[in-house]
Design an enzyme around this catalytic site. Structure first.
Site, PDB file in Angstrom:
ATOM      1  N   LYS A  42      -2.328 131.797  78.027  1.00  0.00           N
ATOM      2  CA  LYS A  42      -1.779 130.984  76.944  1.00  0.00           C
ATOM      3  C   LYS A  42      -2.294 129.553  77.019  1.00  0.00           C
ATOM      4  O   LYS A  42      -2.149 128.882  78.034  1.00  0.00           O
ATOM      5  CB  LYS A  42      -0.252 130.982  77.025  1.00  0.00           C
ATOM      6  CG  LYS A  42       0.403 130.208  75.891  1.00  0.00           C
ATOM      7  CD  LYS A  42       1.899 130.476  75.826  1.00  0.00           C
ATOM      8  CE  LYS A  42       2.732 129.532  76.632  1.00  0.00           C
ATOM      9  NZ  LYS A  42       2.788 128.159  76.118  1.00  0.00           N
ATOM     10  N   ASP A  69      -0.989 128.771  71.562  1.00  0.00           N
ATOM     11  CA  ASP A  69       0.423 128.436  71.302  1.00  0.00           C
ATOM     12  C   ASP A  69       0.507 127.052  70.669  1.00  0.00           C
ATOM     13  O   ASP A  69       0.899 126.088  71.325  1.00  0.00           O
ATOM     14  CB  ASP A  69       1.185 128.500  72.636  1.00  0.00           C
ATOM     15  CG  ASP A  69       2.684 128.319  72.457  1.00  0.00           C
ATOM     16  OD1 ASP A  69       3.179 128.462  71.322  1.00  0.00           O
ATOM     17  OD2 ASP A  69       3.349 128.043  73.465  1.00  0.00           O
ATOM     18  N   LYS A  71       2.236 126.431  67.726  1.00  0.00           N
ATOM     19  CA  LYS A  71       3.500 126.288  66.972  1.00  0.00           C
ATOM     20  C   LYS A  71       3.271 125.563  65.644  1.00  0.00           C
ATOM     21  O   LYS A  71       3.847 124.495  65.381  1.00  0.00           O
ATOM     22  CB  LYS A  71       4.553 125.573  67.822  1.00  0.00           C
ATOM     23  CG  LYS A  71       4.910 126.340  69.093  1.00  0.00           C
ATOM     24  CD  LYS A  71       6.090 125.716  69.806  1.00  0.00           C
ATOM     25  CE  LYS A  71       6.502 126.487  71.047  1.00  0.00           C
ATOM     26  NZ  LYS A  71       5.524 126.456  72.147  1.00  0.00           N
ATOM     27  N   ASP A  74       3.506 123.480  58.818  1.00  0.00           N
ATOM     28  CA  ASP A  74       2.924 122.560  57.839  1.00  0.00           C
ATOM     29  C   ASP A  74       2.957 123.256  56.488  1.00  0.00           C
ATOM     30  O   ASP A  74       3.526 124.347  56.373  1.00  0.00           O
ATOM     31  CB  ASP A  74       1.483 122.202  58.281  1.00  0.00           C
ATOM     32  CG  ASP A  74       1.067 120.811  57.811  1.00  0.00           C
ATOM     33  OD1 ASP A  74       1.324 120.466  56.641  1.00  0.00           O
ATOM     34  OD2 ASP A  74       0.468 120.074  58.615  1.00  0.00           O
ATOM     35  N   THR A 125      14.154 126.641  72.257  1.00  0.00           N
ATOM     36  CA  THR A 125      15.268 126.794  73.198  1.00  0.00           C
ATOM     37  C   THR A 125      15.739 125.441  73.724  1.00  0.00           C
ATOM     38  O   THR A 125      16.787 125.354  74.355  1.00  0.00           O
ATOM     39  CB  THR A 125      14.878 127.706  74.386  1.00  0.00           C
ATOM     40  OG1 THR A 125      13.629 127.267  74.878  1.00  0.00           O
ATOM     41  CG2 THR A 125      14.798 129.143  73.979  1.00  0.00           C
ATOM     42  N   GLY A 215       4.506 130.297  83.737  1.00  0.00           N
ATOM     43  CA  GLY A 215       3.582 129.192  83.987  1.00  0.00           C
ATOM     44  C   GLY A 215       3.576 128.773  85.429  1.00  0.00           C
ATOM     45  O   GLY A 215       2.868 129.324  86.275  1.00  0.00           O
ATOM     46  N   ARG A 216       4.422 127.782  85.740  1.00  0.00           N
ATOM     47  CA  ARG A 216       4.352 127.124  87.057  1.00  0.00           C
ATOM     48  C   ARG A 216       4.485 128.027  88.268  1.00  0.00           C
ATOM     49  O   ARG A 216       3.805 127.768  89.278  1.00  0.00           O
ATOM     50  CB  ARG A 216       5.377 125.967  87.095  1.00  0.00           C
ATOM     51  CG  ARG A 216       4.902 124.793  86.257  1.00  0.00           C
ATOM     52  CD  ARG A 216       6.016 123.872  85.883  1.00  0.00           C
ATOM     53  NE  ARG A 216       6.925 124.496  84.923  1.00  0.00           N
ATOM     54  CZ  ARG A 216       7.992 123.896  84.413  1.00  0.00           C
ATOM     55  NH1 ARG A 216       8.281 122.668  84.773  1.00  0.00           N
ATOM     56  NH2 ARG A 216       8.741 124.527  83.540  1.00  0.00           N
TER      57      ARG A 216
END
Ligand code: C5P
Length: 242
Positions: A42, A69, A71, A74, A125, A215-216
């Protein structure tokens, strides 16, 4: 390229590694170390703003499946052109905000055709019920997420991004074949970092996620490939039939 739900055994194709780093060389070195152990990478706003489409194209050309990603939110014409540019980059998945509305979502899915999977973000979230009231949305965040997910499905989006804690209700409402991607996933025993409401890989999959984003716990691991393999081993414990 559409995103069919992978076979239960293909857990690599259900694990999305979030490359939340600030430059191409760090990202490339992570991808090199992890390689095919993970199925999807991602690229979010941080890396895209720093390195742009050239980096994404290189990643695609190296044989990786890429989830862009961004998002998008518009006017329909602008989103349509952005999605067409993403199709040209060869990415596999892209995100739009469901709050962009019916016409924008249709513009995105029309532009994607069957080349690219459009996923809708239901409600961030990070937003509480109070935050939603402040911007004019009455009711609970969870109800808004259900409303946005139904809109996304009705306008041709192939899936949504949502918290693992809402995945069960959304899976029930959206049916078995809809893609549900959940971030906020932490392997058993891992640090939560700034994620307040987390689930383990097994909890996320068993409550309805088709794909998880991590991720981390991977990118900060001393051995990222080993971290990926451990997460996949955890995912394989999930009792799912989807
Ligand atoms: O490092 P960590 O596993 O927390 O990364 C989670 C990824 O999922 C990040 O790329 C973050 O932007 C993304 N994400 C999230 N919560 C959301 C939507 C996306 O954590 N609601």
């Amino acid at each position: 390229m559409s995103l069919a739900t992978p076979a239960v055994s293909d857990m690599r194709d259900r694990l999305i590694v979030a490359l939340d780093v600030s430059n191409a060389s760090t990202a490339q070195s992570l991808v090199k170390r992890i390689g095919e152990a993970a199925g999807i990478y991602k690229v979010g706003l941080q890396l895209f703003a720093a390195e742009g489409p050239g980096f994404v194209r290189d990643l695609v050309h190296s044989g990786r499946r890429v989830f862009l990603d961004l998002k998008l939110h518009d006017i329909p014409n602008t989103v349509s052109h952005a999605v067409k540019a993403a199709v040209q980059m060869g990415v596999h998945m892209i995100t739009v905000h469901a709050a962009g509305g019916n016409a924008m979502l249709r513009a995105a899915t029309d532009a994607a055709g069957d080349q690219l999977t459009v996923l809708a973000v239901t409600v961030l979230t990070s937003l509480t019920d109070e935050d939603l009231h402040e911007i004019g949305v009455s009711g609970r965040a969870r109800d808004q997420a259900l409303r946005m997910a139904a809109l996304a499905q009705g306008t041709g989006c192939k899936g949504i991004v949502t918290s693992p804690l809402e995945a069960a209700a959304l899976r029930k409402a959206l049916g078995e074949s809809f893609t549900i991607v959940t971030p906020g996933v932490r392997p058993a025993g891992a640090e939560r970092n700034d994620q307040a409401r987390t689930a383990t890989p097994v909890e996320a999959l068993e409550s309805g996620a088709s794909h998880i984003v991590v991720g981390r716990p991977i990118t900060h691991a001393a051995d990222p490939a080993q971290a990926v393999n451990a997460i996949i081993a955890e995912m394989e414990q999930a009792r799912i039939s989807r």
